[in-house]
Write an enzyme that holds these catalytic residues in place. Structure first.
Site, PDB file in Angstrom:
ATOM      1  N   LYS A  13       4.751  -9.728  -5.321  1.00 38.06           N
ATOM      2  CA  LYS A  13       3.844 -10.627  -4.585  1.00 38.06           C
ATOM      3  C   LYS A  13       3.091 -11.555  -5.542  1.00 38.06           C
ATOM      4  O   LYS A  13       3.017 -12.760  -5.314  1.00 38.06           O
ATOM      5  CB  LYS A  13       2.819  -9.820  -3.766  1.00 38.06           C
ATOM      6  CG  LYS A  13       3.448  -8.903  -2.730  1.00 38.06           C
ATOM      7  CD  LYS A  13       2.400  -8.160  -1.932  1.00 38.06           C
ATOM      8  CE  LYS A  13       1.557  -7.183  -2.727  1.00 38.06           C
ATOM      9  NZ  LYS A  13       2.305  -6.034  -3.298  1.00 38.06           N
ATOM     10  N   ARG A  88      -4.002  -5.378   4.395  1.00 35.27           N
ATOM     11  CA  ARG A  88      -3.268  -4.183   3.981  1.00 35.27           C
ATOM     12  C   ARG A  88      -3.248  -3.122   5.076  1.00 35.27           C
ATOM     13  O   ARG A  88      -2.597  -2.106   4.933  1.00 35.27           O
ATOM     14  CB  ARG A  88      -3.994  -3.521   2.814  1.00 35.27           C
ATOM     15  CG  ARG A  88      -3.755  -4.069   1.434  1.00 35.27           C
ATOM     16  CD  ARG A  88      -2.426  -3.682   0.885  1.00 35.27           C
ATOM     17  NE  ARG A  88      -2.446  -3.137  -0.440  1.00 35.27           N
ATOM     18  CZ  ARG A  88      -2.581  -3.829  -1.553  1.00 35.27           C
ATOM     19  NH1 ARG A  88      -2.734  -5.109  -1.533  1.00 35.27           N
ATOM     20  NH2 ARG A  88      -2.515  -3.215  -2.718  1.00 35.27           N
ATOM     21  N   ARG A 127       5.748  -3.225 -15.970  1.00 38.06           N
ATOM     22  CA  ARG A 127       4.868  -4.397 -15.877  1.00 38.06           C
ATOM     23  C   ARG A 127       3.758  -4.339 -16.924  1.00 38.06           C
ATOM     24  O   ARG A 127       3.241  -3.275 -17.247  1.00 38.06           O
ATOM     25  CB  ARG A 127       4.213  -4.470 -14.495  1.00 38.06           C
ATOM     26  CG  ARG A 127       3.164  -5.598 -14.450  1.00 38.06           C
ATOM     27  CD  ARG A 127       2.570  -5.831 -13.109  1.00 38.06           C
ATOM     28  NE  ARG A 127       2.068  -4.621 -12.511  1.00 38.06           N
ATOM     29  CZ  ARG A 127       1.796  -4.512 -11.225  1.00 38.06           C
ATOM     30  NH1 ARG A 127       1.970  -5.540 -10.430  1.00 38.06           N
ATOM     31  NH2 ARG A 127       1.354  -3.378 -10.747  1.00 38.06           N
ATOM     32  N   ARG A 162      -1.964  -1.719 -16.391  1.00 37.20           N
ATOM     33  CA  ARG A 162      -3.081  -1.501 -15.471  1.00 37.20           C
ATOM     34  C   ARG A 162      -3.421  -0.009 -15.356  1.00 37.20           C
ATOM     35  O   ARG A 162      -2.564   0.842 -15.552  1.00 37.20           O
ATOM     36  CB  ARG A 162      -2.715  -2.034 -14.075  1.00 37.20           C
ATOM     37  CG  ARG A 162      -2.964  -3.505 -13.952  1.00 37.20           C
ATOM     38  CD  ARG A 162      -2.430  -4.160 -12.710  1.00 37.20           C
ATOM     39  NE  ARG A 162      -2.370  -3.388 -11.485  1.00 37.20           N
ATOM     40  CZ  ARG A 162      -1.905  -3.878 -10.338  1.00 37.20           C
ATOM     41  NH1 ARG A 162      -1.498  -5.147 -10.280  1.00 37.20           N
ATOM     42  NH2 ARG A 162      -1.853  -3.137  -9.259  1.00 37.20           N
ATOM     43  N   ARG A 173       0.450   5.073  -4.394  1.00 34.05           N
ATOM     44  CA  ARG A 173       0.375   3.699  -3.852  1.00 34.05           C
ATOM     45  C   ARG A 173       1.542   3.425  -2.930  1.00 34.05           C
ATOM     46  O   ARG A 173       1.396   2.774  -1.895  1.00 34.05           O
ATOM     47  CB  ARG A 173       0.365   2.679  -4.997  1.00 34.05           C
ATOM     48  CG  ARG A 173      -1.009   2.495  -5.590  1.00 34.05           C
ATOM     49  CD  ARG A 173      -0.951   1.877  -6.950  1.00 34.05           C
ATOM     50  NE  ARG A 173      -0.439   0.521  -6.948  1.00 34.05           N
ATOM     51  CZ  ARG A 173       0.112  -0.062  -8.003  1.00 34.05           C
ATOM     52  NH1 ARG A 173       0.246   0.602  -9.131  1.00 34.05           N
ATOM     53  NH2 ARG A 173       0.526  -1.292  -7.932  1.00 34.05           N
TER      54      ARG A 173
HETATM   55  P1  AP5 Z   1       4.189  -8.255  -9.440  1.00 34.59           P
HETATM   56  O1  AP5 Z   1       4.393  -9.682  -9.137  1.00 34.59           O
HETATM   57  O2  AP5 Z   1       3.025  -7.884 -10.315  1.00 34.59           O
HETATM   58  O3  AP5 Z   1       4.200  -7.353  -8.098  1.00 34.59           O
HETATM   59  P2  AP5 Z   1       3.114  -7.159  -6.962  1.00 34.59           P
HETATM   60  O4  AP5 Z   1       3.847  -7.040  -5.671  1.00 34.59           O
HETATM   61  O5  AP5 Z   1       2.052  -8.215  -7.057  1.00 34.59           O
HETATM   62  O6  AP5 Z   1       2.577  -5.723  -7.366  1.00 34.59           O
HETATM   63  P3  AP5 Z   1       1.127  -5.120  -7.395  1.00 34.59           P
HETATM   64  O7  AP5 Z   1       1.282  -3.745  -8.035  1.00 34.59           O
HETATM   65  O8  AP5 Z   1       0.124  -6.041  -8.031  1.00 34.59           O
HETATM   66  O9  AP5 Z   1       0.804  -4.936  -5.923  1.00 34.59           O
HETATM   67  P4  AP5 Z   1      -0.142  -3.944  -5.321  1.00 34.59           P
HETATM   68  O10 AP5 Z   1      -0.014  -4.389  -3.919  1.00 34.59           O
HETATM   69  O11 AP5 Z   1       0.055  -2.507  -5.548  1.00 34.59           O
HETATM   70  O12 AP5 Z   1      -1.475  -4.180  -6.139  1.00 34.59           O
HETATM   71  P5  AP5 Z   1      -2.771  -5.051  -5.850  1.00 34.59           P
HETATM   72  O13 AP5 Z   1      -3.151  -5.675  -7.124  1.00 34.59           O
HETATM   73  O14 AP5 Z   1      -2.624  -5.897  -4.644  1.00 34.59           O
HETATM   74  O15 AP5 Z   1       5.555  -7.724 -10.117  1.00 34.59           O
HETATM   75  C1  AP5 Z   1       5.676  -6.403 -10.595  1.00 34.59           C
HETATM   76  C2  AP5 Z   1       6.490  -6.415 -11.901  1.00 34.59           C
HETATM   77  O16 AP5 Z   1       7.833  -6.785 -11.622  1.00 34.59           O
HETATM   78  C3  AP5 Z   1       6.007  -7.410 -12.970  1.00 34.59           C
HETATM   79  O17 AP5 Z   1       6.216  -6.848 -14.238  1.00 34.59           O
HETATM   80  C4  AP5 Z   1       6.914  -8.615 -12.790  1.00 34.59           C
HETATM   81  O18 AP5 Z   1       7.069  -9.347 -13.995  1.00 34.59           O
HETATM   82  C5  AP5 Z   1       8.205  -7.945 -12.353  1.00 34.59           C
HETATM   83  N1  AP5 Z   1       8.971  -8.761 -11.428  1.00 34.59           N
HETATM   84  C6  AP5 Z   1       8.498  -9.365 -10.300  1.00 34.59           C
HETATM   85  N2  AP5 Z   1       9.472 -10.029  -9.686  1.00 34.59           N
HETATM   86  C7  AP5 Z   1      10.594  -9.831 -10.436  1.00 34.59           C
HETATM   87  C8  AP5 Z   1      11.952 -10.244 -10.319  1.00 34.59           C
HETATM   88  N3  AP5 Z   1      12.347 -11.011  -9.319  1.00 34.59           N
HETATM   89  N4  AP5 Z   1      12.858  -9.842 -11.246  1.00 34.59           N
HETATM   90  C9  AP5 Z   1      12.466  -9.060 -12.278  1.00 34.59           C
HETATM   91  N5  AP5 Z   1      11.202  -8.654 -12.467  1.00 34.59           N
HETATM   92  C10 AP5 Z   1      10.272  -9.021 -11.557  1.00 34.59           C
HETATM   93  O19 AP5 Z   1      -3.808  -3.901  -5.461  1.00 34.59           O
HETATM   94  C11 AP5 Z   1      -4.252  -2.936  -6.394  1.00 34.59           C
HETATM   95  C12 AP5 Z   1      -5.227  -1.980  -5.707  1.00 34.59           C
HETATM   96  O20 AP5 Z   1      -6.376  -2.700  -5.210  1.00 34.59           O
HETATM   97  C13 AP5 Z   1      -4.672  -1.246  -4.463  1.00 34.59           C
HETATM   98  O21 AP5 Z   1      -3.963  -0.083  -4.799  1.00 34.59           O
HETATM   99  C14 AP5 Z   1      -5.981  -0.966  -3.697  1.00 34.59           C
HETATM  100  O22 AP5 Z   1      -6.659   0.117  -4.234  1.00 34.59           O
HETATM  101  C15 AP5 Z   1      -6.803  -2.206  -3.935  1.00 34.59           C
HETATM  102  N6  AP5 Z   1      -6.613  -3.260  -2.901  1.00 34.59           N
HETATM  103  C16 AP5 Z   1      -6.108  -4.513  -3.104  1.00 34.59           C
HETATM  104  N7  AP5 Z   1      -6.085  -5.200  -1.951  1.00 34.59           N
HETATM  105  C17 AP5 Z   1      -6.576  -4.356  -0.992  1.00 34.59           C
HETATM  106  C18 AP5 Z   1      -6.786  -4.493   0.407  1.00 34.59           C
HETATM  107  N8  AP5 Z   1      -6.484  -5.615   1.054  1.00 34.59           N
HETATM  108  N9  AP5 Z   1      -7.273  -3.437   1.069  1.00 34.59           N
HETATM  109  C19 AP5 Z   1      -7.607  -2.290   0.451  1.00 34.59           C
HETATM  110  N10 AP5 Z   1      -7.416  -2.094  -0.885  1.00 34.59           N
HETATM  111  C20 AP5 Z   1      -6.922  -3.122  -1.599  1.00 34.59           C
END
Ligand code: AP5
Length: 215
Positions: A13, A88, A127, A162, A173
């Site tokens: 994402k 979410r 990552r 992270r 997660r």
């Molecule tokens: P990346 O682009 O970083 O993936 P992502 O989907 O953004 O993954 P996240 O782990 O950031 O999502 P998340 O939803 O768990 O975390 P968030 O920060 O929102 O890509 C991942 C890796 O793959 C990278 O190394 C990238 O380079 C590689 N990659 C990507 N695409 C690729 C491709 N096509 N080919 C090869 N490699 C590739 O949330 C973190 C925490 O915050 C949650 O657990 C929760 O506690 C809290 N939180 C956040 N939002 C909320 C909410 N709305 N409600 C409640 N809690 C929340």
């Protein structure tokens, strides 16, 4: 564009959102980035959120809605926004619907990134993220490495793993995603906003999203 990006942790994402911001200047709003910045700053929000985040749990809906209510009314959102990691839960989606209707904003599309589980697990454990809060460039030791001495290629800051990237937190997660977030796909399908994209290559996905937006 005014879109929501849905997808499991590690689905890409953040990567897709960053590429889409170059398209028409819409802002990326990542609740994960906002919360991590609050944790680093040691604010009340950060102190409250840290425990939930470190164990891979969702932060309570009321805290998230407080953030998003004010964030969506900031001037830079007028041009467009890409919601990355929000909503979410069904209650967040319901509250977002009310908020957008109050602000007179109509969503263009909800993009669901569909990525096989084994690819997701591999991406999450490999990552790395730039530690500079104003940069936050995303790296991957296999597919997009930082400099050989672990520095960000954009700003030169250290690139780190992270706190929620332990095996235990990743497993939790993914479980939380299946239980609480995956049902949002059905929610937005019923609202006739959902588009599914098999997302192996992020650049191909971005092109497909642009095409779908222009249709
Ligand atoms: P990346 O682009 O970083 O993936 P992502 O989907 O953004 O993954 P996240 O782990 O950031 O999502 P998340 O939803 O768990 O975390 P968030 O920060 O929102 O890509 C991942 C890796 O793959 C990278 O190394 C990238 O380079 C590689 N990659 C990507 N695409 C690729 C491709 N096509 N080919 C090869 N490699 C590739 O949330 C973190 C925490 O915050 C949650 O657990 C929760 O506690 C809290 N939180 C956040 N939002 C909320 C909410 N709305 N409600 C409640 N809690 C929340």
């Amino acid at each position: 564009m005014k879109i929501i990006l849905l997808g499991a942790p590690g689905a890409g994402k953040g990567t897709v959102a960053k590429l889409l911001t170059d398209y028409d200047g819409s802002v990326q709003i990542s609740t994960g980035d906002i919360l991590r910045a609050a944790v680093r700053a040691g604010s009340d929000l950060g102190k409250e959120a840290k425990g939930f985040m470190d164990r891979g749990d969702l932060v309570p809906d009321n805290l998230i809605m407080k953030i998003m209510e004010s964030r969506l009314q900031e001037p830079d959102c007028r041009k467009g926004f890409i919601l990355d990691g929000f909503p979410r839960t069904i209650p967040q989606a319901e509250e977002l619907k009310n908020l957008l209707s109050k602000l007179g904003i109509k969503l263009d599309m909800v993009v669901n990134l569909d990525v096989p589980r084994e690819i997701i697990l591999d991406r999450l454990t490999t990552r790395r993220t730039c530690s500079n809060p104003d940069c936050q460039e995303i790296y991957n030791i296999k597919t997009k490495p930082a400099s050989p001495d672990g520095k960000c290629l954009k700003c030169g800051s250290s690139v780190v793993q992270r706190d929620d990237e332990t095996e235990e937190a990743i497993t939790y997660r993914l479980e939380t995603y299946n239980k609480k977030t995956a049902p949002l796909a059905f929610y937005y399908e019923k609202e006739s906003l959902l588009k599914n994209f098999l997302s192996i290559s992020s650049t191909d996905t971005v092109e497909a999203v642009k095409k779908a937006l222009n249709r």
